[in-house]
Design a protein around this motif. Structure first.
Motif, short mmCIF file in Angstrom:
data_model
loop_
_atom_site.label_atom_id
_atom_site.label_comp_id
_atom_site.label_asym_id
_atom_site.label_seq_id
_atom_site.Cartn_x
_atom_site.Cartn_y
_atom_site.Cartn_z
N PRO A 1 0.80 -1.24 0.00
CA PRO A 1 0.00 0.00 0.00
C PRO A 1 0.82 1.27 0.00
CG PRO A 1 -0.91 -1.59 1.56
CD PRO A 1 0.40 -2.15 1.10
N TRP A 2 2.04 1.24 0.53
CA TRP A 2 2.83 2.46 0.68
C TRP A 2 3.63 2.79 -0.56
CZ3 TRP A 2 0.03 3.73 4.38
CH2 TRP A 2 -0.37 2.80 5.33
N ASN A 3 3.58 1.93 -1.56
CA ASN A 3 4.27 2.21 -2.82
C ASN A 3 3.30 2.55 -3.93
OD1 ASN A 3 6.85 1.94 -1.85
ND2 ASN A 3 7.01 -0.24 -2.32
N PHE B 1 -1.92 -5.81 1.77
CA PHE B 1 -3.21 -5.13 1.70
C PHE B 1 -4.26 -5.78 2.60
CE2 PHE B 1 -1.39 -3.35 -2.12
CZ PHE B 1 -2.00 -2.11 -2.26
N CYS B 2 -4.17 -7.09 2.79
CA CYS B 2 -5.30 -7.81 3.40
C CYS B 2 -4.98 -8.53 4.70
CB CYS B 2 -5.82 -8.86 2.40
SG CYS B 2 -6.18 -8.23 0.75
N VAL B 3 -3.71 -8.70 5.05
CA VAL B 3 -3.37 -9.52 6.21
C VAL B 3 -2.62 -8.74 7.27
CG1 VAL B 3 -2.14 -11.58 7.01
CG2 VAL B 3 -3.34 -11.61 4.80
N LEU B 4 -1.51 -8.10 6.89
CA LEU B 4 -0.65 -7.43 7.86
C LEU B 4 -1.25 -6.12 8.36
CD1 LEU B 4 2.70 -8.12 6.05
CD2 LEU B 4 2.22 -8.78 8.40
N ASP C 1 -8.25 -11.85 7.10
CA ASP C 1 -9.49 -11.32 6.52
C ASP C 1 -9.71 -11.99 5.16
OD1 ASP C 1 -11.61 -9.89 5.49
OD2 ASP C 1 -10.86 -7.94 6.16
N ARG C 2 -10.39 -13.10 5.18
CA ARG C 2 -10.60 -13.87 3.96
C ARG C 2 -11.40 -13.09 2.92
NH1 ARG C 2 -9.98 -17.36 8.05
NH2 ARG C 2 -9.01 -19.40 7.65
N ARG D 1 -11.64 -10.36 -2.27
CA ARG D 1 -11.96 -9.14 -3.00
C ARG D 1 -10.77 -8.69 -3.85
NH1 ARG D 1 -13.38 -5.98 1.18
NH2 ARG D 1 -11.28 -5.14 1.46
N PHE D 2 -9.59 -8.70 -3.27
CA PHE D 2 -8.40 -8.28 -4.01
C PHE D 2 -8.13 -9.23 -5.17
CE2 PHE D 2 -4.04 -7.49 -5.07
CZ PHE D 2 -3.77 -6.19 -4.68
#
Length: 347
Positions: free
Chosen positions: A217-219, A253-256, A274-275, A280-281
């Motif tokens: 996300p930060w890139n 995006f979805c776990v950490l 978060d399954r 979704r991703f």
């Protein structure tokens, strides 16, 4: 990308007038008169030397234009690697992927070196940072698929894979933090298991393409309507299976979890994966570029390898503790990623 210990002597803070003079001369920017060590995001201001300590960075104003100057980090500053990175970025931009434009020097080079350091200069891209918004997630997934669909290659790329990178991170962890021997032994065993299963599933025959190598996300920069404005920081880019990027994106995006508004991992990570976010991703990615059946079979094993890599990174940065309890949490999460999610991602 070679995994190297951070140099003790490196200074990642402000750039001085001497560097400004060199940049002005080599890039032909006579109107440039100062470095700005800040990033603006709407009404938010971030000091660059606070947000990142991997290399020198600054915004450069020249007349009515802005540029972003970045020192190539120590772990990827060999000429071969810089050539591959800049070549991949140019190829992706020409293919229509939203990548910041590299500014050539007056001699036409895409990077410049002096005092044993190398720098790249980009056109500045206005954008907003990640806000953990589902629409941002979907846009990021589609852009990642476009990046892979571009089919860009680079002769000088190293061609490493997720399992080699994870092994290199384990070795570095063992070297830098010798008190983590129990942790590294567990990670080595887990990595060996997913590497073997991936090869049995056909990982070695998967096609390769340009990958970002650090798609998190930060890139990315986003527009106000939550679309990706630009993908940045191609320091770790390579040519390998796209599962590296897909796995890292799903994890970041979805776990950490992250510590407030930073790239630092939160000391306490979510207990459950978060399954729904993972699905979704992945659905958004496959709207543009579906995974093959073999890639779906191998993805959970790539997730396990990248999970080990990122956990080692967090331990090296002291984001996480080295207690037996945390190791148990890591192993449980590894099991979820490589086993429980197989039904979801390998449909």
């Amino acid at each position: 990308m070679p995994v190297r210990e951070k140099p003790v002597s490196k200074d990642f803070l402000n750039l001085d007038d001497r560097v400004l003079g060199i940049v002005v001369d080599r890039y032909g920017l006579p109107d440039a008169d100062c470095f700005l060590p800040i990033l603006l995001d709407g009404d938010r201001c971030t000091l660059l030397d606070v947000r990142s300590d991997t290399s020198k960075k600054a915004v450069l104003e020249a007349g009515d234009k802005r540029y972003f100057l970045k020192q190539v980090p120590w772990y990827c500053d060999e000429p071969r690697q810089i050539a591959a990175s800049t070549g991949i970025q140019e190829g992706l931009r020409k293919a229509g992927v939203p990548v910041a434009r590299l500014v050539p020097t007056r001699d036409g080079d895409l990077w410049t070196s002096f005092s044993d350091e190398s720098f790249v200069l980009f056109e500045h891209v206005d954008g907003l940072r990640y806000r953990a918004d589902p629409d941002q997630d979907r846009s990021a997934a589609r852009v990642l698929a476009r990046l892979h669909a571009a089919g860009v290659s680079a002769e000088q790329a190293l061609g490493e894979d997720v399992f080699t990178l994870a092994a290199d991170h384990i070795a570095l962890l063992d070297k830098v933090l010798p008190d983590t021997a129990d942790t590294t032994a567990v990670f080595e065993e887990l990595l060996a298991s997913v590497r073997r299963r991936a090869l049995d599933a056909g990982f070695g025959a998967l096609p390769t393409t340009a990958v970002h190598g650090d798609f998190n996300p930060w890139n990315l920069l986003f527009t106000a309507d939550r679309r990706v404005a630009a993908v940045v920081d191609f320091d770790n880019c390579d040519v390998q299976s796209r599962l590296h990027d897909v796995a890292e994106a799903l994890l970041t995006f979805c776990v950490l979890g992250y510590a407030e508004d930073s790239t630092t991992f939160a000391a306490v990570q979510p207990v459950e994966v978060d399954r729904a976010a993972v699905r979704r991703f992945l659905d958004a990615y496959e709207e543009v570029l579906p995974l093959t059946p073999v890639e779906r079979e191998c993805l959970p094993f790539a997730l396990g390898a990248v999970w080990i890599e990122l956990t080692c990174l967090g331990l090296l940065r002291h984001d996480f503790d080295t207690s037996p309890a945390y190791l148990d949490t890591c192993v449980r999460t590894f099991s979820v990623l490589t086993e429980d999610l197989r039904i979801g991602v390998g449909r």
